[in-house]
Design an enzyme around this catalytic site. Structure first.
Site, PDB file in Angstrom:
ATOM      1  N   HIS A  49       0.806  -1.220   0.000  1.00  0.00           N
ATOM      2  CA  HIS A  49       0.000   0.000   0.000  1.00  0.00           C
ATOM      3  C   HIS A  49       0.838   1.269   0.000  1.00  0.00           C
ATOM      4  CE1 HIS A  49      -4.453  -0.081   0.151  1.00  0.00           C
ATOM      5  NE2 HIS A  49      -4.198  -1.376   0.104  1.00  0.00           N
ATOM      6  N   ASP A  77      -6.939   4.258   9.734  1.00  0.00           N
ATOM      7  CA  ASP A  77      -8.313   4.236   9.221  1.00  0.00           C
ATOM      8  C   ASP A  77      -8.594   2.968   8.428  1.00  0.00           C
ATOM      9  OD1 ASP A  77      -9.007   6.699  10.293  1.00  0.00           O
ATOM     10  OD2 ASP A  77      -8.359   7.804   8.531  1.00  0.00           O
ATOM     11  N   GLU A 126     -11.785  12.944  14.122  1.00  0.00           N
ATOM     12  CA  GLU A 126     -11.236  13.226  12.796  1.00  0.00           C
ATOM     13  C   GLU A 126     -12.095  14.294  12.125  1.00  0.00           C
ATOM     14  OE1 GLU A 126     -10.366  10.164  10.027  1.00  0.00           O
ATOM     15  OE2 GLU A 126      -8.938   9.132  11.339  1.00  0.00           O
TER      16      GLU A 126
END
Length: 499
Positions: free
Chosen positions: A89, A151, A261
Site C-alpha cells: 500500500h 483508518d 477526525e
C-alpha cells in the site's frame, strides 16, 4: 512495455544477482522466484505510479530465510538491494527494489498465523506480515484490542510501524509506533535482534517510523486493553473553518472523546457518498444545497466508546460533550455500532474487483500556528481550482506530547499540529494533473514559510530528505551507518539510494 522486452529485463536482472550461484544456493525456486507474475506484482503498488522491476522476489517460509538473504547481499560486491513488502500500500514505490530482491512478507502468514495474546492480556505478539484486521479479530476473541489504529485495517503491522500509523485515536493514544513494547528486527547486516526501550534501544527507536532503512521488522509486541463493546458515533457539519478547527482543538485537549477526525466536503459527489448510514437522501440533498451556497463545508467525526457498564450514561455524556461545540445544529448524524464495525468502516479496498486506479496521494503534517494561513492559501484558494473530481480530504489535529521524539518519525515542532490527507484517485494515465495540484500545495507552503512535514514522505533527492529530517538527520544518518552500512535496505525510499 512488450512482453519480450519485459522478460529480457527480468532475466538479465536475475543473472546479475545470481552471478555467484553459491551466494543464494540455499533457496529453491518456490522461495526465490523471478517468474513474470511474481515480478509484476513486486513492480507495482497501491499508488500505481512508480514501477520498478526487481531481479527476484523472496517468498520466505521463515524469518531465517530473510536473514540469510540479507547476509548474502552483504557478502556480494556490490551488494544487491532488498525491500520488504507487506500489503503493497505504498503509493510511490517505497516497497520496491529495482534490480534487487523484494521480500514478500505475506508469505510468512502461509505457514502459520503469528498472533499470540499474552496470558494476562496486556499485549499481543504479532508477526509483522499480519494485517491489522486479523489482529483485531484475534484480540476481540479475548475481549481485547490494540489502542491505536489506522483508518484502513488491511495494512501489515510492519508496514504501518515503519511509518507511524495514525488515525482519530492518535490525539489520545499516540500513533501506533508509540504503542509497541518490543520488536524482532533483521538489520541491514542480516543480524536478528530483539529490541525494546530497555534492550538495544537505539535499534528500537530507529526502526519505529524508520521507513525500513535500518531493519526489517518480523515481530511486534503490541499493547492491548480491554475492548469496548459499543461505539457512539456522530458526524457534525460546519460552514466556518475557524469554528471547525477550534472545535477540533478543543476536543483533542480533553479526554472525553475516544476518536476525533475532520473532513472537508468540496463537491456533491462526496455528499452522495457520505456514509448513508448517517443520513437520509433528503438530508444529503440539504447538505448539497448548503455546499452550493458555501463552496466548501467541514465535518467532524466524533466517537465515544462504551460497554454494558456505561451504556446507561453514554447518551447523557455525549449530550454534555456536544453542548461544548459550535456545529450547525441542523446537521447532526449519529450511529450506534460495534467496535469492530466502526474500526472496519472503510472495508477492504483490495478486492479483486477494485479498479486499477492510480493514487497520487499527498499527506502532510501542518503546524497549528500556521493553520489559518494554510487554509487561506490552500483550502480556500487552491481547492476550488481543482476542476477534476475532488479527492477525499481528511483533516484533523494531533498532540505532539503523544509522540516519542527518540523515534525516527518526523513531525512539526509545535504542541499541536494538523494532518491533511489529500487522497486523489485517477485513471492510470491521468495522475499527472493531481501531481501538479500537490506540487502547488507544497509550493505555496514553501513560499509562505509554512514548515510542513510530509507523512509517508516522497522526495527525489537526499537534500530534500535532509531538510525533511532537520535536526534528526545526523542521528538518522548515524543509525544507517550502524545498522545498514552498505545501504541494502529499502532503496525505494531514495534516501541513501538513487532507486
Amino acid at each position: 512495455m512488450g512482453i519480450f522486452l519485459l522478460l529480457f529485463i527480468i532475466i538479465s536482472c536475475f543473472t546479475r544477482i545470481s552471478a555467484n550461484p553459491s551466494a543464494l544456493s540455499f533457496y529453491d525456486k518456490k522461495v526465490l522466484r523471478n517468474d513474470s507474475d511474481s515480478i509484476k506484482k513486486a513492480s507495482n503498488d497501491y499508488g500505481n505510479i512508480v514501477h520498478e522491476i526487481p531481479s527476484a522476489v523472496l517468498f520466505p517460509s521463515s524469518v531465517k530465510e530473510i536473514s540469510g538473504l540479507i547476509r548474502s547481499s552483504n557478502e556480494r560486491s556490490p551488494p544487491f538491494t532488498v525491500a520488504a513488502r507487506g500489503r503493497g500500500h505504498s503509493v510511490r514505490g517505497q516497497a520496491m527494489a529495482r534490480g534487487g530482491v523484494v521480500v514478500d512478507m505475506t508469505a510468512l502468514s502461509k505457514t502459520r498465523r503469528r498472533i499470540t495474546v499474552s496470558r494476562k492480556g496486556t499485549y499481543a505478539d504479532v508477526g509483522a506480515e499480519q494485517l491489522w484486521i486479523d489482529v483485531l479479530r484475534a484480540t476481540l476473541k479475548r475481549g481485547l484490542a490494540p489502542v491505536s489504529w489506522t483508518d484502513y485495517l488491511y495494512l501489515s503491522v510492519g508496514g504501518t510501524l515503519s511509518n507511524a500509523g495514525i488515525s482519530g485515536q492518535s490525539f489520545q493514544r499516540g500513533p501506533q509506533i508509540n504503542n509497541v513494547l518490543e520488536l524482532d528486527v533483521i538489520t541491514g547486516k542480516g543480524e536478528f535482534m530483539t529490541c525494546s526501550r530497555e534492550r538495544k534501544p537505539e535499534l528500537f527507536f530507529a526502526v519505529l517510523g524508520g521507513l525500513g532503512q535500518f531493519g526489517i521488522i518480523t515481530r511486534a509486541r503490541i499493547i492491548l486493553q480491554k475492548a469496548p463493546t459499543r461505539v457512539k458515533w456522530v458526524r457534525l457539519i460546519y460552514s466556518d473553518f475557524s469554528i471547525f478547527s477550534r472545535d477540533q482543538e478543543h476536543l483533542i485537549s480533553s479526554n472525553s472523546p475516544n476518536y476525533v477526525e475532520g473532513f472537508l466536503i468540496t463537491d456533491e459527489n462526496i455528499t452522495n457518498d457520505w456514509r448513508s448510514s448517517f443520513s437520509s437522501p433528503s438530508r444529503q440533498s440539504d447538505i448539497a444545497a448548503l455546499l452550493k451556497k458555501q463552496g466548501i463545508l467541514y465535518s467532524i467525526e466524533l466517537v465515544k466508546y462504551y460497554d454494558n457498564r456505561t451504556a446507561s450514561t453514554i447518551d447523557k455524556d455525549f449530550e454534555t460533550l456536544l453542548k461544548e461545540l459550535n456545529y450547525n445544529p441542523e446537521f447532526i448524524f449519529s450511529a450506534d455500532t460495534s467496535l469492530f464495525d466502526f474500526l472496519h468502516r472503510v472495508g477492504d479496498l483490495d478486492s479483486p474487483t477494485a479498479p486499477l486506479d492510480s493514487h497520487p496521494w499527498l499527506n502532510l503534517f501542518i503546524p497549528k500556528s500556521r493553520i489559518s494561513d494554510f487554509n487561506a492559501g490552500v483550502l480556500a484558494t487552491l481547492l476550488p481550482k481543482l476542476n477534476e473530481s475532488s479527492p477525499i480530504l481528511i483533516f484533523y489535529p494531533l498532540n505532539r506530547n503523544k509522540w516519542d521524539d527518540r523515534m525516527s518519525a518526523v513531525i512539526p515542532e509545535e504542541d499541536v499540529f494538523y494532518t491533511l490527507g489529500v487522497l486523489h484517485s485517477s485513471p492510470p494515465n491521468a495522475y499527472q494533473i493531481y501531481d501538479e495540484f500537490n506540487s502547488q500545495i507544497l509550493g505555496f507552503c514553501k513560499r509562505a514559510g509554512i514548515k510542513v512535514k510530509q507523512y509517508l514522505p516522497n522526495y527525489k533527492s537526499q537534500g530534500e530528505w535532509i531538510q525533511h529530517f532537520g535536526s534528526k538527520w545526523p542521528t538518522f544518518r548515524q543509525r544507517k551507518a550502524t545498522f545498514d552500512p552498505k545501504f541494502i535496505l529499502s532503496p525505494g525510499q531514495r534516501i541513501f539510494n538513487s532507486a
